[in-house]
Motif scaffolding. Structure first.
Motif, short mmCIF file in Angstrom:
data_model
loop_
_atom_site.label_atom_id
_atom_site.label_comp_id
_atom_site.label_asym_id
_atom_site.label_seq_id
_atom_site.Cartn_x
_atom_site.Cartn_y
_atom_site.Cartn_z
N GLY A 53 0.77 -1.23 0.00
CA GLY A 53 0.00 0.00 0.00
C GLY A 53 0.80 1.28 0.00
O GLY A 53 0.23 2.38 -0.03
N ARG A 54 2.13 1.17 0.00
CA ARG A 54 2.96 2.38 0.04
C ARG A 54 2.98 3.06 -1.34
O ARG A 54 2.79 2.43 -2.38
CB ARG A 54 4.39 2.05 0.46
N LYS A 55 3.27 4.36 -1.31
CA LYS A 55 3.38 5.17 -2.52
C LYS A 55 4.81 5.69 -2.60
O LYS A 55 5.28 6.37 -1.68
CB LYS A 55 2.40 6.34 -2.49
N ALA A 56 5.49 5.37 -3.69
CA ALA A 56 6.92 5.66 -3.80
C ALA A 56 7.23 6.51 -5.02
O ALA A 56 6.59 6.37 -6.07
CB ALA A 56 7.73 4.37 -3.86
N VAL A 57 8.22 7.38 -4.87
CA VAL A 57 8.80 8.15 -5.98
C VAL A 57 10.26 7.75 -6.09
O VAL A 57 11.00 7.80 -5.10
CB VAL A 57 8.68 9.67 -5.74
N VAL A 58 10.67 7.35 -7.29
CA VAL A 58 12.05 6.91 -7.53
C VAL A 58 12.59 7.68 -8.72
O VAL A 58 12.05 7.59 -9.83
CB VAL A 58 12.11 5.40 -7.84
N THR A 59 13.65 8.46 -8.53
CA THR A 59 14.25 9.15 -9.67
C THR A 59 15.25 8.23 -10.37
O THR A 59 15.88 7.38 -9.74
CB THR A 59 14.94 10.45 -9.25
N GLY A 60 15.35 8.40 -11.69
CA GLY A 60 16.24 7.54 -12.46
C GLY A 60 15.79 6.10 -12.45
O GLY A 60 16.60 5.17 -12.37
N GLY A 61 14.47 5.88 -12.56
CA GLY A 61 13.93 4.53 -12.43
C GLY A 61 13.85 3.74 -13.72
O GLY A 61 13.36 2.62 -13.72
N ASP A 62 14.35 4.29 -14.81
CA ASP A 62 14.24 3.60 -16.09
C ASP A 62 15.19 2.42 -16.21
O ASP A 62 14.91 1.46 -16.93
CB ASP A 62 14.52 4.58 -17.24
N SER A 63 16.33 2.47 -15.54
CA SER A 63 17.34 1.43 -15.70
C SER A 63 18.19 1.35 -14.44
O SER A 63 18.01 2.11 -13.49
CB SER A 63 18.23 1.73 -16.92
N GLY A 64 19.13 0.40 -14.44
CA GLY A 64 20.10 0.30 -13.36
C GLY A 64 19.48 0.11 -11.99
O GLY A 64 18.49 -0.60 -11.81
N ILE A 65 20.08 0.75 -11.00
CA ILE A 65 19.60 0.63 -9.62
C ILE A 65 18.16 1.10 -9.52
O ILE A 65 17.34 0.48 -8.82
CB ILE A 65 20.52 1.41 -8.66
N GLY A 66 17.82 2.19 -10.21
CA GLY A 66 16.46 2.71 -10.14
C GLY A 66 15.43 1.71 -10.60
O GLY A 66 14.36 1.55 -9.98
N ARG A 67 15.71 1.00 -11.71
CA ARG A 67 14.76 -0.02 -12.17
C ARG A 67 14.66 -1.16 -11.17
O ARG A 67 13.56 -1.65 -10.88
CB ARG A 67 15.17 -0.58 -13.53
N ALA A 68 15.78 -1.59 -10.63
CA ALA A 68 15.76 -2.68 -9.66
C ALA A 68 14.97 -2.29 -8.41
O ALA A 68 14.23 -3.11 -7.85
CB ALA A 68 17.19 -3.07 -9.28
N VAL A 69 15.11 -1.04 -7.98
CA VAL A 69 14.36 -0.57 -6.82
C VAL A 69 12.87 -0.51 -7.13
O VAL A 69 12.03 -0.93 -6.33
CB VAL A 69 14.90 0.80 -6.35
N ALA A 70 12.52 0.04 -8.30
CA ALA A 70 11.11 0.12 -8.68
C ALA A 70 10.48 -1.27 -8.74
O ALA A 70 9.35 -1.48 -8.26
CB ALA A 70 10.98 0.83 -10.03
N LEU A 71 11.19 -2.23 -9.31
CA LEU A 71 10.70 -3.60 -9.41
C LEU A 71 10.49 -4.19 -8.01
O LEU A 71 9.45 -4.78 -7.71
CB LEU A 71 11.68 -4.44 -10.22
N ALA A 72 11.50 -4.04 -7.16
CA ALA A 72 11.42 -4.60 -5.81
C ALA A 72 10.30 -3.94 -5.00
O ALA A 72 9.54 -4.63 -4.31
CB ALA A 72 12.76 -4.44 -5.10
N PHE A 73 10.20 -2.63 -5.09
CA PHE A 73 9.13 -1.94 -4.37
C PHE A 73 7.76 -2.46 -4.82
O PHE A 73 6.87 -2.70 -4.00
CB PHE A 73 9.21 -0.44 -4.63
N ALA A 74 7.59 -2.62 -6.14
CA ALA A 74 6.30 -3.09 -6.65
C ALA A 74 6.00 -4.50 -6.15
O ALA A 74 4.86 -4.80 -5.75
CB ALA A 74 6.31 -3.05 -8.18
N ARG A 75 7.00 -5.37 -6.16
CA ARG A 75 6.77 -6.74 -5.70
C ARG A 75 6.58 -6.82 -4.20
O ARG A 75 6.10 -7.82 -3.67
CB ARG A 75 7.90 -7.65 -6.17
N GLU A 76 6.94 -5.74 -3.50
CA GLU A 76 6.66 -5.65 -2.06
C GLU A 76 5.32 -4.94 -1.80
O GLU A 76 4.95 -4.74 -0.64
CB GLU A 76 7.78 -4.89 -1.34
#
Length: 296
Positions: A53-76
């Motif tokens: 249920g959290r709402k997250a903002v991630v800069t530089g989320g298209d690739s690299g660490i940002g993409r990995a964080v966006a993916l992990a956040f979504a799966r959480e």
């Protein structure tokens, strides 16, 4: 199948080791041409509702660490608004797919965080989409290797590094704070460069040192408001920024004690932990993920 957990993998051999093929890209760099392809956790990351249920903002989320964080956040369990540069639209589409495939809302936003107004509009968009911001990840960064030393660093380059890595973080934090509730979290991307600067990355390393100081100072400022501020300091990570900004990719990461660069997927769990309730007593901390390089 026996149902038993698999044996732990050797961290030295878990992911590709140098030497890599030499590869060159123009900035900002793209995921597709990279050899070996980066691992963002597409096949490996398993969520457990740590950020439901959290709402997250991630800069530089298209690739690299940002993409990995966006993916992990979504799966959480988090919905994710992430930024990308217009030239990175193809990579951004893949991040969007990964987030939506996890059953969460993805909001990709083309944004140049070097501009204060764009940072303000980004936060306004996040509030419009989500109503609040539970997690702000300041991850977008710019670097450009200058082996010829300080004489080769132009004012234009210096300004771009400072505005991307520091000004953007400052503006986004300032704009987001009225919309971050108690229990919210800010996570900044620092670097091993903050402690062990490479001469050819002088300006970039300078900003990463400043991010450490900013993180620790802001954390103390916001502690009584119930908002935690931490940072992750990666060592060498295999992202599109590497072939786009370094002259030699063949031995990248070999200098780390583990003998290889990290994959973006190996960074994401640190961001998840810092954003989660399990880290409720952790603020003003820098989580070093350097592959064994000792830091202060």
């Amino acid at each position: 199948m026996s149902g038993e957990d698999p044996a732990p993998s050797n961290p030295v051999t878990k992911h590709p080791q140098p030497e890599f093929p030499q590869q060159d890209q123009t900035h900002p760099g793209w995921t597709g041409p990279m050899d070996p392809p980066p691992d963002h956790g597409e096949e490996s990351y398993r969520g457990s509702d740590l950020l439901a249920g959290r709402k997250a903002v991630v800069t530089g989320g298209d690739s690299g660490i940002g993409r990995a964080v966006a993916l992990a956040f979504a799966r959480e369990g988090a919905d994710v608004l992430f930024t990308f540069l217009p030239a990175e639209e193809e990579d951004a589409a893949e991040t969007t797919r990964l987030v939506t495939d996890a059953g969460r809302t993805a909001v990709p936003v083309a944004c140049d965080i070097r501009e204060e107004e764009q940072c303000r509009l980004l936060i306004a968009r996040a509030v419009k989409e989500f109503g609040r911001i539970d997690i702000l990840v300041n991850n977008a960064a710019y670097q450009m290797s200058q082996p010829d030393g300080i004489e080769a660093i132009t004012t234009e380059q210096f300004d771009r590094v400072m505005r991307t890595n520091l000004y953007g973080m400052f503006w986004l934090c300032k704009s987001a704070l009225p919309h971050i509730p108690q229990g919210g979290s800010i996570i900044n991307s620092a670097s091993v460069q903050a402690y062990k600067p490479s001469p050819h990355l002088l300006d970039y390393a300078t900003t990463k040192g400043a991010i450490v100081t900013f993180t620790q100072g802001l954390a103390q400022m916001l502690a009584s408001d119930g908002i935690r501020v931490n940072a992750v300091a990666p060592g060498p990570v295999w992202t599109p920024l590497i072939p786009a900004t370094l002259p030699d990719t063949t031995t990248f990461g070999k200098q780390s004690p583990l003998g290889r660069p990290a994959q973006p997927a190996e960074m994401a769990p640190a961001y998840v932990f810092l954003a989660s309730p399990q880290a409720s007593y952790i603020t003003a901390e820098i989580v070093n993920a350097t592959g064994g390089t000792p830091l202060p």
